[in-house]
Motif scaffolding. Structure first.
Motif, PDB file in Angstrom:
ATOM      1  N   GLN A 110       0.794  -1.070   0.207  1.00 11.33           N
ATOM      2  CA  GLN A 110      -0.358  -0.270  -0.066  1.00 11.33           C
ATOM      3  C   GLN A 110       0.600   1.302  -0.201  1.00 11.33           C
ATOM      4  OE1 GLN A 110      -3.434   0.275   0.166  1.00 11.33           O
ATOM      5  NE2 GLN A 110      -3.059   2.321   0.221  1.00 11.33           N
ATOM      6  N   MET A 111       2.148   0.937   0.596  1.00 14.19           N
ATOM      7  CA  MET A 111       2.754   2.180   0.718  1.00 14.19           C
ATOM      8  C   MET A 111       3.000   2.452  -0.838  1.00 14.19           C
ATOM      9  SD  MET A 111       4.637   2.012   4.542  1.00 14.19           S
ATOM     10  CE  MET A 111       5.758   3.114   4.743  1.00 14.19           C
ATOM     11  N   MET A 112       3.883   1.659  -0.946  1.00 19.57           N
ATOM     12  CA  MET A 112       4.657   1.499  -2.167  1.00 19.57           C
ATOM     13  C   MET A 112       3.784   2.275  -3.265  1.00 19.57           C
ATOM     14  SD  MET A 112       7.001  -2.503  -2.403  1.00 19.57           S
ATOM     15  CE  MET A 112       7.210  -1.678  -4.349  1.00 19.57           C
ATOM     16  N   TYR A 113       1.987   1.983  -3.446  1.00 20.50           N
ATOM     17  CA  TYR A 113       1.222   2.905  -4.367  1.00 20.50           C
ATOM     18  C   TYR A 113       1.543   4.144  -4.025  1.00 20.50           C
ATOM     19  CZ  TYR A 113      -3.042   3.124  -6.966  1.00 20.50           C
ATOM     20  OH  TYR A 113      -3.727   3.749  -7.049  1.00 20.50           O
ATOM     21  N   GLU A 114       1.053   3.681  -3.010  1.00 28.25           N
ATOM     22  CA  GLU A 114       0.342   5.797  -2.344  1.00 28.25           C
ATOM     23  C   GLU A 114       1.749   6.594  -2.877  1.00 28.25           C
ATOM     24  OE1 GLU A 114       0.082   5.707   1.583  1.00 28.25           O
ATOM     25  OE2 GLU A 114      -2.515   4.235   1.311  1.00 28.25           O
ATOM     26  N   LEU A 115       3.013   5.990  -2.724  1.00 22.20           N
ATOM     27  CA  LEU A 115       4.400   6.942  -3.054  1.00 22.20           C
ATOM     28  C   LEU A 115       4.206   6.915  -4.746  1.00 22.20           C
ATOM     29  CD1 LEU A 115       6.344   5.455   0.099  1.00 22.20           C
ATOM     30  CD2 LEU A 115       5.775   8.205  -0.533  1.00 22.20           C
ATOM     31  N   GLY A 116       4.115   5.617  -5.308  1.00 21.05           N
ATOM     32  CA  GLY A 116       4.125   5.841  -7.219  1.00 21.05           C
ATOM     33  C   GLY A 116       4.747   5.031  -7.104  1.00 21.05           C
ATOM     34  N   GLU A 117       4.987   3.987  -6.359  1.00 16.72           N
ATOM     35  CA  GLU A 117       7.053   3.753  -6.793  1.00 16.72           C
ATOM     36  C   GLU A 117       6.363   2.071  -7.349  1.00 16.72           C
ATOM     37  OE1 GLU A 117       8.490   2.069  -3.039  1.00 16.72           O
ATOM     38  OE2 GLU A 117       9.131   4.251  -2.541  1.00 16.72           O
ATOM     39  N   ILE A 118       5.093   1.678  -7.617  1.00 17.43           N
ATOM     40  CA  ILE A 118       4.623   0.620  -8.988  1.00 17.43           C
ATOM     41  C   ILE A 118       3.237   1.417  -9.152  1.00 17.43           C
ATOM     42  CG2 ILE A 118       6.121  -1.413  -6.938  1.00 17.43           C
ATOM     43  CD1 ILE A 118       2.603  -1.665  -5.456  1.00 17.43           C
ATOM     44  N   SER A 119       2.752   0.487 -10.117  1.00 13.73           N
ATOM     45  CA  SER A 119       1.450   0.682 -11.055  1.00 13.73           C
ATOM     46  C   SER A 119       0.202   0.341 -10.217  1.00 13.73           C
ATOM     47  CB  SER A 119       1.402   0.077 -12.112  1.00 13.73           C
ATOM     48  OG  SER A 119       1.126  -0.945 -12.335  1.00 13.73           O
ATOM     49  N   GLU A 120      -0.618   0.552 -10.796  1.00 15.63           N
ATOM     50  CA  GLU A 120      -1.699   0.753 -10.707  1.00 15.63           C
ATOM     51  C   GLU A 120      -2.568  -1.262 -10.603  1.00 15.63           C
ATOM     52  OE1 GLU A 120      -7.051   1.515  -9.664  1.00 15.63           O
ATOM     53  OE2 GLU A 120      -5.340   2.483 -11.176  1.00 15.63           O
ATOM     54  N   ASP A 121      -2.382  -0.782 -11.722  1.00 21.42           N
ATOM     55  CA  ASP A 121      -2.130  -2.412 -12.115  1.00 21.42           C
ATOM     56  C   ASP A 121      -1.061  -3.491 -11.333  1.00 21.42           C
ATOM     57  OD1 ASP A 121      -3.806  -2.196 -13.678  1.00 21.42           O
ATOM     58  OD2 ASP A 121      -2.136  -1.946 -15.603  1.00 21.42           O
ATOM     59  N   ALA A 122      -0.028  -3.256 -10.807  1.00 21.54           N
ATOM     60  CA  ALA A 122       1.488  -4.518 -10.114  1.00 21.54           C
ATOM     61  C   ALA A 122       0.115  -4.150  -8.978  1.00 21.54           C
ATOM     62  CB  ALA A 122       2.609  -3.235 -10.335  1.00 21.54           C
ATOM     63  N   PHE A 123      -0.348  -2.868  -8.422  1.00 19.81           N
ATOM     64  CA  PHE A 123      -0.600  -2.969  -6.901  1.00 19.81           C
ATOM     65  C   PHE A 123      -2.058  -4.068  -6.236  1.00 19.81           C
ATOM     66  CE2 PHE A 123      -4.218  -1.133  -4.100  1.00 19.81           C
ATOM     67  CZ  PHE A 123      -3.430  -1.343  -2.990  1.00 19.81           C
ATOM     68  N   LYS A 124      -3.018  -3.852  -7.647  1.00 15.96           N
ATOM     69  CA  LYS A 124      -3.598  -4.890  -7.823  1.00 15.96           C
ATOM     70  C   LYS A 124      -3.512  -6.055  -7.907  1.00 15.96           C
ATOM     71  CE  LYS A 124      -7.317  -1.771  -9.251  1.00 15.96           C
ATOM     72  NZ  LYS A 124      -8.394  -0.956 -10.708  1.00 15.96           N
ATOM     73  N   GLU A 125      -2.644  -6.563  -9.238  1.00 15.38           N
ATOM     74  CA  GLU A 125      -2.316  -8.097  -8.595  1.00 15.38           C
ATOM     75  C   GLU A 125      -1.544  -8.138  -7.880  1.00 15.38           C
ATOM     76  OE1 GLU A 125       0.742 -10.307 -11.117  1.00 15.38           O
ATOM     77  OE2 GLU A 125       0.160  -8.233 -12.181  1.00 15.38           O
ATOM     78  N   LYS A 126      -0.848  -8.069  -7.113  1.00 13.27           N
ATOM     79  CA  LYS A 126       0.423  -8.319  -5.913  1.00 13.27           C
ATOM     80  C   LYS A 126      -1.191  -8.141  -4.802  1.00 13.27           C
ATOM     81  CE  LYS A 126       4.028  -9.655  -4.207  1.00 13.27           C
ATOM     82  NZ  LYS A 126       4.768 -11.195  -3.883  1.00 13.27           N
ATOM     83  N   GLU A 127      -1.770  -7.425  -4.174  1.00  8.98           N
ATOM     84  CA  GLU A 127      -2.861  -7.090  -3.582  1.00  8.98           C
ATOM     85  C   GLU A 127      -3.765  -8.761  -3.394  1.00  8.98           C
ATOM     86  OE1 GLU A 127      -5.704  -4.621  -1.113  1.00  8.98           O
ATOM     87  OE2 GLU A 127      -5.795  -4.390  -3.948  1.00  8.98           O
ATOM     88  N   GLU A 128      -3.969  -9.153  -4.559  1.00  7.10           N
ATOM     89  CA  GLU A 128      -4.782  -9.806  -5.233  1.00  7.10           C
ATOM     90  C   GLU A 128      -4.487 -11.637  -4.709  1.00  7.10           C
ATOM     91  OE1 GLU A 128      -7.616 -12.595  -8.202  1.00  7.10           O
ATOM     92  OE2 GLU A 128      -6.818 -10.761  -8.704  1.00  7.10           O
ATOM     93  N   GLU A 129      -2.652 -11.296  -4.560  1.00  4.89           N
ATOM     94  CA  GLU A 129      -2.405 -12.592  -4.820  1.00  4.89           C
ATOM     95  C   GLU A 129      -2.162 -12.479  -3.224  1.00  4.89           C
ATOM     96  OE1 GLU A 129       2.747 -13.584  -4.349  1.00  4.89           O
ATOM     97  OE2 GLU A 129       2.075 -12.995  -6.166  1.00  4.89           O
ATOM     98  N   LEU A 130      -1.825 -11.757  -2.181  1.00  2.00           N
ATOM     99  CA  LEU A 130      -1.769 -11.395  -0.897  1.00  2.00           C
ATOM    100  C   LEU A 130      -2.871 -12.194  -0.352  1.00  2.00           C
ATOM    101  CD1 LEU A 130       0.779  -8.267  -0.450  1.00  2.00           C
ATOM    102  CD2 LEU A 130       1.551 -10.742   0.184  1.00  2.00           C
TER     103      LEU A 130
END
Length: 85
Positions: free
Chosen positions: A42-62
């Motif tokens: 979540q922090m990486m996403y909010e800081l713009g370190e990862i894209s929304e697609d990458a965030f959603k994919e990893k979040e779903e896995e977790l």
């Protein structure tokens, strides 16, 4: 005697394999670890370190891992309470 010489190395390999699997399962399904990874993600996403697609994919896995971990925890709890009865 020969039987022991042949089977002992195989038994050792099996035991090591079981221990490795146990440790891997602990890492994969450890609830605090998963929660920490979700927070970091979540922090990486909010800081713009990862894209929304990458965030959603990893979040779903977790979240899937979290769900499995909770199910395992519940099953272990049921098993423990059955043994006490």
């Amino acid at each position: 005697m020969i039987h022991k010489l042949v089977t002992t190395p195989m038994n050792l390999v099996i035991k090591v394999g079981e221990k490795v699997k146990e440790e891997a399962d602990k890492e994969l399904y450890d609830l605090p670890t998963i929660q920490q990874k979700l927070i970091q993600l979540q922090m990486m996403y909010e800081l713009g370190e990862i894209s929304e697609d990458a965030f959603k994919e990893k979040e779903e896995e977790l979240l899937i891992r979290y769900e499995v971990a909770k199910k395992k925890e519940f099953e272990q709890w049921e098993e423990l309470t059955k043994k006490k009865d």
